[in-house]
Design an enzyme around this catalytic site. Structure first.
Site, PDB file in Angstrom:
ATOM      1  N   SER A  22      31.080  97.630  64.989  1.00  0.00           N
ATOM      2  CA  SER A  22      31.686  96.484  65.673  1.00  0.00           C
ATOM      3  C   SER A  22      31.967  95.334  64.711  1.00  0.00           C
ATOM      4  O   SER A  22      32.366  94.250  65.133  1.00  0.00           O
ATOM      5  CB  SER A  22      30.774  96.011  66.808  1.00  0.00           C
ATOM      6  OG  SER A  22      29.453  95.804  66.335  1.00  0.00           O
ATOM      7  N   ASN A 109      19.391  94.045  70.446  1.00  0.00           N
ATOM      8  CA  ASN A 109      19.786  93.859  71.852  1.00  0.00           C
ATOM      9  C   ASN A 109      19.646  92.412  72.308  1.00  0.00           C
ATOM     10  O   ASN A 109      20.541  91.865  72.957  1.00  0.00           O
ATOM     11  CB  ASN A 109      18.957  94.777  72.761  1.00  0.00           C
ATOM     12  CG  ASN A 109      19.193  96.241  72.446  1.00  0.00           C
ATOM     13  OD1 ASN A 109      20.076  96.573  71.647  1.00  0.00           O
ATOM     14  ND2 ASN A 109      18.419  97.125  73.070  1.00  0.00           N
ATOM     15  N   THR A 184      59.258  75.539  99.662  1.00  0.00           N
ATOM     16  CA  THR A 184      58.269  76.515 100.127  1.00  0.00           C
ATOM     17  C   THR A 184      59.060  77.818 100.296  1.00  0.00           C
ATOM     18  O   THR A 184      60.248  77.769 100.657  1.00  0.00           O
ATOM     19  CB  THR A 184      57.597  76.119 101.462  1.00  0.00           C
ATOM     20  OG1 THR A 184      58.606  76.019 102.456  1.00  0.00           O
ATOM     21  CG2 THR A 184      56.870  74.785 101.340  1.00  0.00           C
ATOM     22  N   HIS A 185      58.433  78.929 100.014  1.00  0.00           N
ATOM     23  CA  HIS A 185      59.132  80.227 100.009  1.00  0.00           C
ATOM     24  C   HIS A 185      60.338  80.204  99.066  1.00  0.00           C
ATOM     25  O   HIS A 185      61.305  80.934  99.272  1.00  0.00           O
ATOM     26  CB  HIS A 185      59.602  80.638 101.417  1.00  0.00           C
ATOM     27  CG  HIS A 185      58.567  80.510 102.480  1.00  0.00           C
ATOM     28  ND1 HIS A 185      57.844  81.579 102.973  1.00  0.00           N
ATOM     29  CD2 HIS A 185      58.101  79.423 103.143  1.00  0.00           C
ATOM     30  CE1 HIS A 185      56.998  81.152 103.896  1.00  0.00           C
ATOM     31  NE2 HIS A 185      57.125  79.842 104.018  1.00  0.00           N
ATOM     32  N   SER A 306      69.039  84.434  71.562  1.00  0.00           N
ATOM     33  CA  SER A 306      69.241  85.872  71.672  1.00  0.00           C
ATOM     34  C   SER A 306      69.904  86.379  70.403  1.00  0.00           C
ATOM     35  O   SER A 306      70.750  85.699  69.819  1.00  0.00           O
ATOM     36  CB  SER A 306      70.146  86.165  72.882  1.00  0.00           C
ATOM     37  OG  SER A 306      70.755  87.430  72.735  1.00  0.00           O
ATOM     38  N   LYS A 312      72.705  81.896  74.445  1.00  0.00           N
ATOM     39  CA  LYS A 312      71.423  81.881  75.155  1.00  0.00           C
ATOM     40  C   LYS A 312      70.423  80.877  74.594  1.00  0.00           C
ATOM     41  O   LYS A 312      70.321  80.689  73.396  1.00  0.00           O
ATOM     42  CB  LYS A 312      70.762  83.277  75.103  1.00  0.00           C
ATOM     43  CG  LYS A 312      71.479  84.349  75.877  1.00  0.00           C
ATOM     44  CD  LYS A 312      71.451  84.136  77.388  1.00  0.00           C
ATOM     45  CE  LYS A 312      70.077  84.281  77.994  1.00  0.00           C
ATOM     46  NZ  LYS A 312      69.571  85.646  77.957  1.00  0.00           N
ATOM     47  N   ASN A 314      66.480  80.565  75.634  1.00  0.00           N
ATOM     48  CA  ASN A 314      65.515  81.215  76.524  1.00  0.00           C
ATOM     49  C   ASN A 314      64.186  80.461  76.579  1.00  0.00           C
ATOM     50  O   ASN A 314      63.717  79.955  75.570  1.00  0.00           O
ATOM     51  CB  ASN A 314      65.251  82.649  76.049  1.00  0.00           C
ATOM     52  CG  ASN A 314      66.512  83.503  76.100  1.00  0.00           C
ATOM     53  OD1 ASN A 314      67.349  83.334  76.973  1.00  0.00           O
ATOM     54  ND2 ASN A 314      66.652  84.409  75.138  1.00  0.00           N
ATOM     55  N   GLU A 319      57.766  82.210  79.643  1.00  0.00           N
ATOM     56  CA  GLU A 319      57.702  83.647  79.958  1.00  0.00           C
ATOM     57  C   GLU A 319      56.457  84.271  79.353  1.00  0.00           C
ATOM     58  O   GLU A 319      55.823  85.149  79.959  1.00  0.00           O
ATOM     59  CB  GLU A 319      58.950  84.351  79.431  1.00  0.00           C
ATOM     60  CG  GLU A 319      60.213  83.905  80.133  1.00  0.00           C
ATOM     61  CD  GLU A 319      61.446  84.395  79.394  1.00  0.00           C
ATOM     62  OE1 GLU A 319      61.997  85.426  79.810  1.00  0.00           O
ATOM     63  OE2 GLU A 319      61.847  83.761  78.403  1.00  0.00           O
ATOM     64  N   TYR A 346      20.078  97.533  77.928  1.00  0.00           N
ATOM     65  CA  TYR A 346      21.194  97.608  76.986  1.00  0.00           C
ATOM     66  C   TYR A 346      21.773  99.012  76.945  1.00  0.00           C
ATOM     67  O   TYR A 346      21.036 100.003  76.869  1.00  0.00           O
ATOM     68  CB  TYR A 346      20.743  97.205  75.567  1.00  0.00           C
ATOM     69  CG  TYR A 346      21.910  97.259  74.594  1.00  0.00           C
ATOM     70  CD1 TYR A 346      22.790  96.189  74.477  1.00  0.00           C
ATOM     71  CD2 TYR A 346      22.171  98.402  73.848  1.00  0.00           C
ATOM     72  CE1 TYR A 346      23.881  96.245  73.630  1.00  0.00           C
ATOM     73  CE2 TYR A 346      23.267  98.472  72.994  1.00  0.00           C
ATOM     74  CZ  TYR A 346      24.121  97.394  72.893  1.00  0.00           C
ATOM     75  OH  TYR A 346      25.205  97.461  72.071  1.00  0.00           O
ATOM     76  N   GLN A 351      28.901  96.778  74.080  1.00  0.00           N
ATOM     77  CA  GLN A 351      29.620  96.329  72.881  1.00  0.00           C
ATOM     78  C   GLN A 351      31.090  96.014  73.204  1.00  0.00           C
ATOM     79  O   GLN A 351      31.767  95.309  72.453  1.00  0.00           O
ATOM     80  CB  GLN A 351      29.521  97.408  71.795  1.00  0.00           C
ATOM     81  CG  GLN A 351      30.116  97.007  70.464  1.00  0.00           C
ATOM     82  CD  GLN A 351      29.689  97.947  69.351  1.00  0.00           C
ATOM     83  OE1 GLN A 351      28.597  97.849  68.833  1.00  0.00           O
ATOM     84  NE2 GLN A 351      30.550  98.895  69.020  1.00  0.00           N
TER      85      GLN A 351
HETATM   86  N1  ARG Z   1      27.007  95.877  67.928  1.00  0.00           N
HETATM   87  C1  ARG Z   1      26.128  95.930  69.057  1.00  0.00           C
HETATM   88  C2  ARG Z   1      26.788  95.241  70.254  1.00  0.00           C
HETATM   89  O1  ARG Z   1      27.717  94.555  70.050  1.00  0.00           O
HETATM   90  C3  ARG Z   1      24.834  95.269  68.726  1.00  0.00           C
HETATM   91  C4  ARG Z   1      23.687  95.766  69.510  1.00  0.00           C
HETATM   92  C5  ARG Z   1      23.325  97.117  69.060  1.00  0.00           C
HETATM   93  N2  ARG Z   1      22.181  97.567  69.761  1.00  0.00           N
HETATM   94  C6  ARG Z   1      21.822  98.865  69.752  1.00  0.00           C
HETATM   95  N3  ARG Z   1      20.808  99.179  70.440  1.00  0.00           N
HETATM   96  N4  ARG Z   1      22.538  99.754  69.138  1.00  0.00           N
HETATM   97  O2  ARG Z   1      26.391  95.420  71.371  1.00  0.00           O
END
Ligand code: ARG
Length: 486
Positions: A22, A109, A184-185, A306, A312, A314, A319, A346, A351
């Site tokens: 991560s 965790n 309205t509408h 455009s 154009k 825009n 949007e 957990y 994640q």
């Molecule tokens: N990268 C993990 C997360 O974002 C961190 C926690 C990892 N915990 C574990 N028990 N593997 O949740």
């Protein structure tokens, strides 16, 4: 080397490692991770799990990592699975095996849940400022777009030979209040002050700010010390830790502490709702900047062209606001769907919580300043708005005229409907229908009936608190300003 390889005899498959990692997104929480670790070191030292000297060494190592991160000298390496791993790995490089004591009594965790809450507590104020700036843009528009100087073509000619009523004349002597058709509408309904319309977009943001403020006490519950799920076995003072990290209270249940992501869902809900509010504005802006309406024209800096059609211009920022509202809603439903199947404590599914939150934050922080400045710089076309108001939009005022002459509203509504029908049949407008036609519908109609077709009069009548009358809107502007000053 991972933080957990002891019981394993072979390495992760590289694709498995990449899937599991991560670091690409949670490195955004580096500052929070270090701050949490610094507080944890103090806690461990107080609990005599570290000597003062060990505590100092670990802390100075962490400070150095913080400096390296700030100056972008920190080198992430391929084995850094997440920000927690990366910081601990680097700490080991700086202070040696002592680094291994930092993780005593905690788990990733409780660590990740702490970092994530801290991140939101740190970053929500930026979002609040961006929302407030958009609110200020609405107030500026409401103040600047209250009146324009009298231009004869604006008020004369179009509305037939009738003289404006005394109230209408008075308004015109001071200049003319800028009126737009209220819908309205998406059908023409009643005239409203343009300023009132601008401020109608101020209040949803005020509620969004209230919602963000209300989220803070729930964000400010500290998971650290919950450890993996069962609590920490060491004599840790979680109350002191809570105070040290500036949280309101420690989480009262370690199982809930590591599994609770309500705060992320709530943040995403507020973000999705802000998106919906911006989308409501955006849809109107797309319509009102079209050639057919031509109420507003965007500054060139906030429009695009455009590649094919040279003519154009825009309304892309609006949007995009409308489009991103859908994406923001997706972040909310995505995380809720992730959470719905989980058992407690957990699970790695959790994640998935960070990307939608970071994306929602980034989306709004990219959008809000552009919308605010697109509003600040657009030009309005009072003449177009005025010419989109026709006498039929004062039909309610006509019914009120009858009410003022003692006729019950229900009956007045029916009689006014008959007036509308007669005018349609004769192919005239309500203000050019003859007095004898009016009187054939009800004898109470007099010459004064024609005064109700002045939109300046129509809005001036709606002066009860919260209405569109200039005096009510001026009062509203004051209230909006006081909310910003708060
Ligand atoms: N990268 C993990 C997360 O974002 C961190 C926690 C990892 N915990 C574990 N028990 N593997 O949740």
């Amino acid at each position: 080397m991972t933080l957990w390889n002891g019981r394993f005899s072979s390495q992760s498959d590289p694709n498995m490692f990449a899937l599991n990692a991560s670091i690409s997104f949670d490195q955004r929480m580096a500052e929070q991770d270090i701050r949490g670790s610094l507080a944890w070191v103090e806690t461990l030292t107080q609990a005599r799990l570290l000597t003062q000297e060990e505590g100092n060494l670990i802390s100075s190592g962490l400070q150095q990592i913080r400096d390296e991160l700030v100056s972008e000298e920190f080198d992430f390496i391929p084995s850094d699975e997440d920000i927690h791993t990366a910081v601990e790995r680097r700490l080991g490089e700086i202070i040696g095996p002592l680094a291994g004591k930092l993780h005593t009594g905690r788990s990733r965790n409780d660590q990740v849940a702490t970092d994530f809450r801290m991140w939101l507590l740190d970053y929500i104020p930026n979002l609040e400022n961006a929302l407030r700036d958009l609110q200020i843009a609405y107030i500026e528009r409401a103040e600047n777009d209250l009146m324009c100087s009298l231009t004869p073509a604006l008020s004369q000619g179009k509305r037939g030979p009738e003289l404006p009523s005394p109230a209408g004349r008075r308004a015109r002597d001071e200049g003319q209040y800028i009126i737009m058709p209220g819908y309205t509408h998406l059908q023409r309904a009643q005239p409203i002050l343009l300023s009132h319309w601008w401020l109608s977009h101020f209040w949803p943001l005020q509620r969004d700010l209230d919602r963000l403020a209300a989220l803070k006490p729930r964000l400010s519950v500290l998971p650290l010390g919950a450890s993996a799920l069962a609590g920490t076995p060491f004599p840790i003072d979680r109350h002191a830790l809570t105070k040290n990290l500036g949280f309101d209270q420690p989480s009262p249940n370690s199982i809930d502490a590591v599994s609770d992501r309500d705060f992320a869902v709530e943040f995403l809900f507020v973000a999705a709702l802000i998106g919906a509010h911006l989308s409501k504005l955006a849809e109107s802006m797309v319509i009102f900047t079209s050639t057919e309406f031509d109420f507003f024209e965007l500054d060139d800096a906030y429009a695009t062209g455009s590649s094919l059609m040279p003519q154009k211009k825009n309304p892309d920022p609006f949007e995009l606001a409308r489009g991103k509202a859908g994406t923001l809603l997706g972040y909310l439903t995505g995380l809720l769907a992730t959470l719905k199947g989980l058992p407690s404590t957990y699970d790695k599914d959790l994640q998935e919580d960070k990307v939608p939150v970071f994306n929602a934050y980034d989306t709004l922080m990219a959008l809000l300043p552009v919308i605010a400045n697109a509003l600040r710089t657009l030009t309005i076309n009072p003449r177009r708005m005025d010419s989109a108001i026709d006498a039929s939009m004062m039909a309610t005022d006509l019914a009120d005229y009858l009410v003022g002459n003692g006729i019950p509203f229900r009956e007045a509504h029916t009689l006014t409907g008959q007036v509308v029908k007669t005018a349609l049949k004769k192919e005239v407008s309500l203000e050019t229908l003859s007095l004898s036609d009016y009187q054939s519908i009800h004898p109470v109609f007099e010459q004064s009936v024609y005064e109700v077709f002045d939109p300046q009069v129509s809005i001036a009548r709606r002066k009860a608190f919260g209405g569109t009358a200039p005096e009510a809107v001026k009062e509203q502007i004051k209230i909006c300003k006081s909310m910003i000053e708060d």
